[in-house]
Design an enzyme around this catalytic site. Structure first.
Site, PDB file in Angstrom:
ATOM      1  CG  HIS A 141      -1.889  -1.066   1.297  1.00  0.00           C
ATOM      2  ND1 HIS A 141      -1.803  -2.102   2.172  1.00  0.00           N
ATOM      3  CD2 HIS A 141      -2.990  -1.302   0.554  1.00  0.00           C
ATOM      4  CE1 HIS A 141      -2.816  -2.934   1.984  1.00  0.00           C
ATOM      5  NE2 HIS A 141      -3.554  -2.478   1.008  1.00  0.00           N
ATOM      6  CE1 TYR A 172     -13.448   3.622   0.859  1.00  0.00           C
ATOM      7  CE2 TYR A 172     -14.820   5.477   1.515  1.00  0.00           C
ATOM      8  CZ  TYR A 172     -14.697   4.190   1.037  1.00  0.00           C
ATOM      9  OH  TYR A 172     -15.813   3.474   0.740  1.00  0.00           O
ATOM     10  CG  HIS A 226     -11.800   3.010  -1.969  1.00  0.00           C
ATOM     11  ND1 HIS A 226     -10.738   3.894  -1.932  1.00  0.00           N
ATOM     12  CD2 HIS A 226     -11.374   1.899  -1.344  1.00  0.00           C
ATOM     13  CE1 HIS A 226      -9.724   3.338  -1.284  1.00  0.00           C
ATOM     14  NE2 HIS A 226     -10.077   2.119  -0.928  1.00  0.00           N
ATOM     15  CD  GLU A 250      -9.326  -2.925  -4.643  1.00  0.00           C
ATOM     16  OE1 GLU A 250      -8.075  -2.830  -4.695  1.00  0.00           O
ATOM     17  OE2 GLU A 250      -9.937  -3.041  -3.586  1.00  0.00           O
ATOM     18  CD  GLU A 276     -12.399  -3.632  -0.478  1.00  0.00           C
ATOM     19  OE1 GLU A 276     -11.565  -3.464  -1.389  1.00  0.00           O
ATOM     20  OE2 GLU A 276     -12.498  -2.882   0.488  1.00  0.00           O
ATOM     21  NE  ARG A 297      -9.195  -6.025  -4.126  1.00  0.00           N
ATOM     22  CZ  ARG A 297      -8.336  -6.013  -3.129  1.00  0.00           C
ATOM     23  NH1 ARG A 297      -7.445  -6.973  -2.991  1.00  0.00           N
ATOM     24  NH2 ARG A 297      -8.365  -5.058  -2.218  1.00  0.00           N
ATOM     25  CD  GLU A 353      -5.809  -5.131   0.728  1.00  0.00           C
ATOM     26  OE1 GLU A 353      -6.819  -5.820   0.507  1.00  0.00           O
ATOM     27  OE2 GLU A 353      -5.841  -3.935   1.071  1.00  0.00           O
TER      28      GLU A 353
HETATM   29 MG    MG Z   1     -10.605  -1.988  -2.026  1.00  0.00          MG
END
Ligand code: MG
Length: 420
Positions: A141, A172, A226, A250, A276, A297, A353
């Protein structure tokens, strides 16, 4: 004892019927995390398995559901029947495929795989077919508040051995915010930082072109949207990122809009990762079977654990999709390891991740996986290879969820919620 006798004793042990004798629910908050673990005790003295029912934002509900609904159902069941118990759990609450039910299923599933590995004297990955790779590569990250800071972040992680780096501009939704109090606002309305998707698309696409130019062609670049974009803006971002040669972008869209991936897929070469927030097979199945994404994901603990993840990975293998399990953020070392054991064994693996834990967590959970040179390594001990020190866990009782604001709530200039 002769070797043959030893082998026979081990084989007999591994096939003797064993029952679930008791289940401890261990809720703990080291480093302000909100983790709920289970310890499944068996009818063999000293043999137990560990699982995580990690659902940080509903942790108290998970704890109550375990103690009041699920644990009584599990007592007396045979520990070896992992698939059967998975199926029985799945219908136990009648309504299913939600986050609370899924993490509870994953917790029991993990504990049963842990027990089976300990009985066999092997790490779980051996029971799943053995290593298809030597270790599990991770993406790091990275972030920064300027293009230069992002480039430096990429270079720092590359120097540590990472080949894959996810870059966000700040936190975010970063790159898409108008500062607090700026822009045209309704009278007496929302005054906080406001998300603007055109600003986001312009900022992020420019950012990655610059990172690619300065960091060079070697590094594999990732970015997480996101789920904040509307469908056509999502497509526009994917197209604008083509010259940056992304490893993946993503969560371009919220889960409710996955039908748009057909259009996105048809119009861009930027690889797409999605899922996710998925908890239901109807979410991941069409994206995989219609080859609409490059990477799935899901979080292994949020879809029902090792048993379900292996099935998804097999589906991915058939359709040329790869895995990129979501294992970061508030996730825990047991969930990191269940993903790890699956990752080692599947041909459809893409990337995992990164997630790092402070010293107190490693002290509380000996055998937690280690990160070295951009790769994840388990302890090689039988089962999942991790333990849980209950005395340390008890020093950090589960904390209340007392957030007055919520990072998942992003708003636009008019004060409306931008759906993740
Ligand atoms: Mg994510």
């Amino acid at each position: 004892m002769f070797r043959a006798q030893q082998l026979y004793a081990q084989a007999a042990r591994a096939s003797a019927p064993l029952k679930i004798k008791d289940v401890k629910v261990i809720a703990t908050s080291p480093a302000r995390q909100r983790w709920v673990f289970i310890k499944v005790l068996t009818s063999e003295d000293g043999l137990y398995g560990l699982g995580s029912a990690n659902c940080a934002y509903l942790c108290w509900a998970v704890k109550a559901a375990l103690e009041k609904h699920m644990v009584p159902f599990w007592i007396g069941k045979e520990v070896d029947r992992i698939e059967d118990l998975w199926q029985a759990n799945h219908v136990r609450s009648y309504w299913r495929n939600g986050p609370v039910t899924n993490v509870i299923q994953a917790a029991l599933d993990s504990a049963l795989w842990d027990i089976k590995g300990k009985r066999a004297g092997m790490p779980v990955y051996e029971l799943l077919g053995g290593k298809a790779r030597d270790a599990v590569p991770l993406y790091a990250h990275g972030s920064g508040n300027s293009a230069q800071a992002c480039v430096e972040s990429v270079q720092k992680h590359m120097a540590q051995g990472y080949r894959h780096v996810r870059i966000q501009m700040g936190g975010y939704g970063g790159g898409g915010f108008l500062p607090r109090g700026t822009g045209s606002r309704p009278e007496n309305g929302y005054a906080g930082q406001a998300f603007d998707e055109e600003l986001y698309v312009a900022t992020i696409s420019k950012l990655f072109l610059e990172i690619r130019e300065k960091a060079g062609p070697e590094v594999k670049l990732l970015h997480d949207v996101h789920e904040h974009l509307t469908p056509t803006r999502a497509l526009e971002l994917a197209k604008r990122l083509e010259p940056a040669n992304m490893f993946f972008v993503e969560d371009l869209l919220p889960p409710e809009q996955i039908d748009y991936f057909k259009q996105i897929r048809a119009q861009t070469t930027t690889p797409v990762a999605m899922g996710e927030l998925f908890t239901h097979p109807h979410e991941w199945r069409p994206l995989i079977s219609e080859r609409l994404i490059d990477f799935i994901r899901c979080r292994v603990g949020m879809i029902g654990g090792i048993t379900q993840a292996k099935k998804i990975a097999a589906l991915c293998e058939q359709f040329g999709v790869r895995t990129a399990w979501q294992e970061g953020g508030e996730n825990d070392p047991i969930n990191q390891l269940i993903a790890y054991h699956v990752d080692l064994t599947i041909p459809s693996f893409g990337i995992q991740e990164d997630n790092r834990f402070p010293a107190i967590v490693h002290e509380m959970m000996p055998g937690a996986a280690q990160i070295r040179g951009g790769y994840l390594y388990g302890s090689e001990k039988p089962g999942l290879g991790i333990d849980l020190n209950e005395e340390i866990a008890a020093r950090f009782p589960l904390i209340d969820d007392a957030r007055v604001s919520d990072w998942t709530t992003v708003r636009g200039l008019d004060g409306s919620v931008v759906k993740p």
